[in-house]
Design an enzyme around this catalytic site. Structure first.
Site, short mmCIF file in Angstrom:
data_model
loop_
_atom_site.label_atom_id
_atom_site.label_comp_id
_atom_site.label_asym_id
_atom_site.label_seq_id
_atom_site.Cartn_x
_atom_site.Cartn_y
_atom_site.Cartn_z
N GLY A 19 0.84 -1.20 0.00
CA GLY A 19 0.00 0.00 0.00
C GLY A 19 0.87 1.24 0.00
N GLY A 25 -9.80 11.30 0.59
CA GLY A 25 -8.66 12.04 0.08
C GLY A 25 -7.49 12.06 1.03
N GLU A 66 -13.96 17.10 5.64
CA GLU A 66 -14.50 15.89 6.26
C GLU A 66 -14.60 16.13 7.76
OE1 GLU A 66 -13.27 12.13 3.63
OE2 GLU A 66 -11.56 13.16 4.43
N HIS A 72 -16.08 3.47 10.86
CA HIS A 72 -16.53 4.54 9.96
C HIS A 72 -18.04 4.63 10.08
CE1 HIS A 72 -17.20 6.98 6.43
NE2 HIS A 72 -15.90 7.15 6.32
N ARG A 124 -15.34 11.30 13.71
CA ARG A 124 -15.92 10.01 13.36
C ARG A 124 -16.46 9.20 14.54
NH1 ARG A 124 -12.03 7.70 8.91
NH2 ARG A 124 -13.00 9.24 7.56
N HIS A 160 -13.15 0.11 10.33
CA HIS A 160 -12.51 0.85 9.24
C HIS A 160 -11.01 1.05 9.43
CE1 HIS A 160 -12.29 3.68 5.93
NE2 HIS A 160 -11.87 4.65 6.71
N ARG A 195 -8.59 8.68 14.85
CA ARG A 195 -7.91 9.33 13.72
C ARG A 195 -8.80 10.37 13.06
NH1 ARG A 195 -8.00 8.28 8.19
NH2 ARG A 195 -9.33 6.48 8.58
C1 SIN Z 1 -13.73 8.53 3.82
O1 SIN Z 1 -13.60 8.79 2.63
O2 SIN Z 1 -14.73 8.83 4.47
C2 SIN Z 1 -12.63 7.79 4.52
C3 SIN Z 1 -11.45 8.64 4.62
C4 SIN Z 1 -10.59 8.15 5.76
O3 SIN Z 1 -10.75 7.04 6.26
O4 SIN Z 1 -9.74 8.93 6.19
#
Ligand code: SIN
Length: 528
Positions: free
Chosen positions: A23, A61, A127, A239, A287, A346, A381
């Site tokens: 990755g 992103g 976000e 998530h 989150r 997630h 995170r």
């Molecule tokens: C998302 O696109 O919601 C996930 C991005 C992330 O996990 O940082």
């Protein structure tokens, strides 16, 4: 077979640096080491390249502070620390965030292309937990696929070996000596002074996850088996919006948080907001807050899912093609119908304890990306900080591995045959999903611990056996850490201790003893 392998290895090779994982962190590390002229071998347990890594599936992103904008390193650091629930290492966060723009520039030099709002000006989205629009993206919501494409292309001439499963990090009393590997020719040893773990996360501890099928905690297990500490593993990030399509388990599609950044709203089956009154940032709260609000709403209503209403998002299909396609595959036209969603496993905020250059406490062993715990994420995170960390720390780990390899004598690995404690995967996933998901309590966690105690040693005969053993080791550490934290903080919510305890604002560090039993050791500090 030679005596140096203690009768276990069938083939033997040498490298300066072995990278486990392909990755963003693994390839950034491999490229950095290769460009310094080192013999680098990259191992992937997957047979196919496509879809093998979590990087490939990342949607939203990369969070990065661009020069000449109203954003600042201080603001990004502050947002990261606020999301992290008091457990981030502020120096680590600053170091990684400050290197972000340079790392992205390097990725662009390697061919990555990001979406533009105007020629020469990247389009920025927002976000959860971010006070600014600072997320760059590619292909709308296909950022990870573009990052992976660019890195795969740049690494095309590297020695990348597919269908190679790492079974054990080999070490002597003082340092790493290589890796025990299984491939189609059987067991073998790659002797190397530097080994970098970049194996990703552990989402398959749970029945349903946004992670690819290989996210089985391998790197965490390899480090634990080598006697190293892991930290913050109780903080598994769920998530808030994984597609709920009525199917049971395995990898499920992510519905990116960036949709909420562009105006989509979270509602229950009655159309009522899920986050109203929960947090000042509403649907764009960090989150852990949104996932817990959904979990509570589902518990109250008895519904199977909530809904993300994206009908008001402008230009939905062009801006979010990955989400649109996943919804259509499930028979949902998201321009006409709210998308059914549930929280899904997630991201592992914790991992192998490292410094910001990926060094672990064992000379020659490095870790980068989701498998590592640098102190960047703390208890939760911040969205889109993971590709950033993988890029920055991956590259640094590659350079640190080169420096170590230059100083280390050629290692001679000795291998003792190993068997590892292993639990049946489905049984483990059921127990973790029931008792160690978004909300946990002591009684449920103790049930999982008791189940884990029944795990029996098994031979590591192939990929599935290694993964099952890795899941068992990772679950042992996650559950020990979760039991040891009788409070709620970040992504660790305890129904029996619903509030944070200020005296617990420190990381939980876990090691496994030779019998595979978890021990909690001193709070994590910078390791090296
Ligand atoms: C998302 O696109 O919601 C996930 C991005 C992330 O996990 O940082």
């Amino acid at each position: 077979m030679t005596p140096s392998c203690g009768g276990v290895g069938h083939w033997q090779q040498r490298a300066d640096v072995v990278v486990v994982g392909t990755g963003v962190a693994g390839l950034a590390a491999a490229l950095a080491a290769h460009r310094r002229g080192r013999r680098v071998v990259v191992l992937s347990k997957a047979v196919q390249r496509e879809g093998a890594t979590a990087t490939f599936y990342a949607q939203g992103g990369i969070a990065v502070v661009l020069p000449r904008t109203d954003d600042s390193i201080a603001a990004h650091v502050a947002d990261t620390l606020a999301a992290g629930g008091g457990l981030c290492d502020a120096d680590a966060v600053t170091s990684i965030v400050a290197d972000g723009y340079a790392a992205i520039t390097g990725l662009v030099d390697d061919g990555a292309r990001f979406d533009e709002a105007a020629p020469g000006r990247w389009s920025l989205t927002r976000e959860g937990g971010h006070s600014r629009r600072r997320i760059i993206h590619a292909g709308g919501d296909a950022t990870g696929a573009e990052v992976q494409r660019a890195l795969d292309h740049a690494a095309a001439h590297l020695d990348v070996r597919r269908d190679h499963v790492a079974l054990q990090v080999l070490r002597d009393d003082t340092a790493v000596t290589g890796v025990l590997v299984r491939n189609e020719d059987g067991l073998g040893v790659i002797h190397a002074p530097s080994v970098i773990l970049a194996t990703g996360g552990l989402g398959h501890l749970f029945s349903a996850t946004t992670n690819p099928e290989g996210s089985t905690g391998d790197g965490v297990a390899l480090a634990l088996w080598a006697g190293l500490p892991v930290a913050d593993l109780e903080f598994v990030q769920f998530h808030p919006t994984m597609l709920f399509d009525g199917r049971a388990g395995g990898r499920r599609p992510l519905i990116t948080e960036a949709l909420r950044g562009e105006g989509a709203i979270l509602v229950d089956a009655r159309g009522e907001s899920v986050t109203a009154g929960v947090h000042p940032m509403g649907d764009l709260a960090p989150r852990d807050v949104v996932a817990a609000a959904i979990d509570r709403r589902l518990a109250t209503t008895g519904d199977a899912c909530v809904y993300l209403d994206a009908r008001g998002v402008e230009d939905f299909a062009r801006r979010f093609p990955t989400v649109a396609a996943a919804c259509l595959a499930a028979g949902i036209d998201a321009t006409r119908t709210p998308i059914p969603v549930v929280p899904g496993a997630h991201y592992s905020c914790g991992g192998v304890v490292t410094d910001v250059d990926g060094r672990t406490e064992l000379p020659g062993l490095f870790a980068a990306g989701e498998v590592a715990r640098t102190g960047m994420h703390g208890a939760n995170r911040l969205a889109s900080n993971s590709l950033l960390e993988g890029l920055v720390v991956g590259r640094r780990a590659g350079l640190a591995a080169v420096a170590h390899a230059a100083d280390a004598p050629a290692p001679r690995a000795v291998v003792d045959p190993v068997r590892r404690r292993t639990l049946d995967r489905s049984e483990l996933q059921r127990a973790m999903t029931r008792h160690a998901s978004v909300v946990r309590d002591a009684a449920g966690l103790a049930q999982v611990r008791d189940l884990l105690d029944t795990a029996r040693p098994r031979d590591l005969t192939g990929r599935a056996a290694v993964e099952d053993a890795a899941l068992t080791a990772a679950a042992t550490a996650v559950v020990a850490a979760a039991l040891d934290r009788p409070e709620s903080r970040g992504s660790h919510h305890r129904a029996d201790h619903p509030h944070p305890d200020p005296s617990r604002a420190m990381s939980t560090v876990v090691r496994l003893d030779a019998a595979g039993v978890a021990t909690i050791t001193a709070p994590a500090q910078a390791c090296c």
